[in-house]
Design a protein around this motif. Structure first.
Motif, PDB file in Angstrom:
ATOM      1  N   LYS A 162      17.661   2.815  11.546  1.00 32.56           N
ATOM      2  CA  LYS A 162      17.948   4.032  10.757  1.00 32.56           C
ATOM      3  C   LYS A 162      17.212   3.971   9.417  1.00 32.56           C
ATOM      4  O   LYS A 162      16.648   4.971   8.955  1.00 32.56           O
ATOM      5  N   THR A 163      17.182   2.801   8.813  1.00 27.87           N
ATOM      6  CA  THR A 163      16.468   2.647   7.541  1.00 27.87           C
ATOM      7  C   THR A 163      14.973   2.899   7.741  1.00 27.87           C
ATOM      8  O   THR A 163      14.327   3.538   6.902  1.00 27.87           O
ATOM      9  N   PHE A 164      14.421   2.433   8.850  1.00 24.22           N
ATOM     10  CA  PHE A 164      13.009   2.710   9.145  1.00 24.22           C
ATOM     11  C   PHE A 164      12.787   4.204   9.396  1.00 24.22           C
ATOM     12  O   PHE A 164      11.739   4.740   9.031  1.00 24.22           O
ATOM     13  N   GLN A 209       0.796  -1.226   0.000  1.00 21.58           N
ATOM     14  CA  GLN A 209       0.000   0.000   0.000  1.00 21.58           C
ATOM     15  C   GLN A 209       0.832   1.281   0.000  1.00 21.58           C
ATOM     16  O   GLN A 209       0.287   2.369   0.128  1.00 21.58           O
ATOM     17  N   ILE A 210       2.128   1.174  -0.186  1.00 20.20           N
ATOM     18  CA  ILE A 210       2.994   2.350  -0.085  1.00 20.20           C
ATOM     19  C   ILE A 210       2.682   3.393  -1.164  1.00 20.20           C
ATOM     20  O   ILE A 210       2.900   4.581  -0.964  1.00 20.20           O
ATOM     21  N   ASP A 211       2.140   2.955  -2.289  1.00 21.22           N
ATOM     22  CA  ASP A 211       1.816   3.872  -3.387  1.00 21.22           C
ATOM     23  C   ASP A 211       0.542   4.673  -3.155  1.00 21.22           C
ATOM     24  O   ASP A 211       0.276   5.630  -3.882  1.00 21.22           O
ATOM     25  N   ASP A 212      -0.256   4.294  -2.183  1.00 16.10           N
ATOM     26  CA  ASP A 212      -1.564   4.903  -1.964  1.00 16.10           C
ATOM     27  C   ASP A 212      -1.455   6.062  -0.961  1.00 16.10           C
ATOM     28  O   ASP A 212      -1.259   5.825   0.235  1.00 16.10           O
ATOM     29  N   PRO A 213      -1.599   7.298  -1.440  1.00 13.97           N
ATOM     30  CA  PRO A 213      -1.508   8.442  -0.529  1.00 13.97           C
ATOM     31  C   PRO A 213      -2.567   8.409   0.585  1.00 13.97           C
ATOM     32  O   PRO A 213      -2.347   8.945   1.669  1.00 13.97           O
ATOM     33  N   ALA A 214      -3.683   7.761   0.323  1.00 11.51           N
ATOM     34  CA  ALA A 214      -4.743   7.666   1.332  1.00 11.51           C
ATOM     35  C   ALA A 214      -4.319   6.772   2.502  1.00 11.51           C
ATOM     36  O   ALA A 214      -4.921   6.829   3.569  1.00 11.51           O
ATOM     37  N   LYS A 215      -3.294   5.958   2.316  1.00  9.95           N
ATOM     38  CA  LYS A 215      -2.819   5.036   3.355  1.00  9.95           C
ATOM     39  C   LYS A 215      -1.622   5.597   4.133  1.00  9.95           C
ATOM     40  O   LYS A 215      -0.990   4.877   4.900  1.00  9.95           O
ATOM     41  N   LYS A 216      -1.344   6.873   3.952  1.00 15.20           N
ATOM     42  CA  LYS A 216      -0.183   7.489   4.604  1.00 15.20           C
ATOM     43  C   LYS A 216      -0.210   7.296   6.121  1.00 15.20           C
ATOM     44  O   LYS A 216       0.778   6.856   6.720  1.00 15.20           O
ATOM     45  N   PHE A 244      12.586   0.225   0.636  1.00 12.80           N
ATOM     46  CA  PHE A 244      12.152  -1.165   0.783  1.00 12.80           C
ATOM     47  C   PHE A 244      13.210  -2.115   0.234  1.00 12.80           C
ATOM     48  O   PHE A 244      13.463  -3.176   0.801  1.00 12.80           O
ATOM     49  N   GLU A 245      13.845  -1.744  -0.873  1.00 11.71           N
ATOM     50  CA  GLU A 245      14.919  -2.573  -1.428  1.00 11.71           C
ATOM     51  C   GLU A 245      16.072  -2.669  -0.435  1.00 11.71           C
ATOM     52  O   GLU A 245      16.651  -3.741  -0.234  1.00 11.71           O
ATOM     53  N   LYS A 246      16.402  -1.543   0.192  1.00 15.21           N
ATOM     54  CA  LYS A 246      17.473  -1.537   1.190  1.00 15.21           C
ATOM     55  C   LYS A 246      17.088  -2.423   2.379  1.00 15.21           C
ATOM     56  O   LYS A 246      17.924  -3.182   2.894  1.00 15.21           O
ATOM     57  N   LEU A 247      15.836  -2.331   2.829  1.00 15.87           N
ATOM     58  CA  LEU A 247      15.376  -3.180   3.929  1.00 15.87           C
ATOM     59  C   LEU A 247      15.505  -4.661   3.568  1.00 15.87           C
ATOM     60  O   LEU A 247      15.892  -5.482   4.402  1.00 15.87           O
TER      61      LEU A 247
END
Length: 143
Positions: free
Chosen positions: A103-105, A47-54, A124-127
């Protein structure tokens, strides 16, 4: 014939119960805390792409960071297999890597607050890379 079916059912249930008991034994406090982190990452990734889920994503990040704080207080199960002279360095390396994940979070939280979904995807790729390295370094070998 009914007796055979009954015996088969009892055997299947007994085996299933033993597997469930063994799985419960493998759930260390660290494993349980990391499951929370992983669950939140999977949910956010969808859901990271959904601004409504911020706000939802920020809540998931807060929960994951709380679990990571718990992880920092714990030691990996593999620590018991490390020679006594190497334990301090091993635990220090674990805590260093876990602090890197925290730190990544923090970076992910900043990206979500700013609405930078492209940056969040990169984080997310780094995580994922950090998770793979951490599991390689600190998970007990599969038996």
């Amino acid at each position: 014939m009914k007796f055979k079916s009954l015996l088969t059912l009892v055997a299947v249930l007994a085996v299933g119960f033993n597997f469930a008991a063994m799985a419960a034994d493998d759930d260390t406090p660290l494993a349980k805390a990391m499951k929370v982190v992983n669950k939140n990452i999977r949910t956010m990734k969808r859901q990271i792409d959904d601004p409504a889920k911020k706000d939802d994503n920020l809540a998931l990040i807060a929960t994951a960071k709380k679990s990571l704080d718990e992880c920092l207080k714990l030691e990996p199960a593999k620590t018991k297999d490390v020679p006594a002279g190497d334990k301090a360095a091993y635990v220090a390396k674990y805590k260093e890597q876990m602090n890197g994940v925290v730190k990544t979070f923090d970076d992910l939280e900043a990206a979500v607050k700013a609405g930078k979904t492209d940056d969040a995807k990169k984080i997310f790729e780094k995580l994922s890379d950090e998770k793979e390295k951490g599991h390689k370094d600190f998970n007990p070998d599969d038996k």
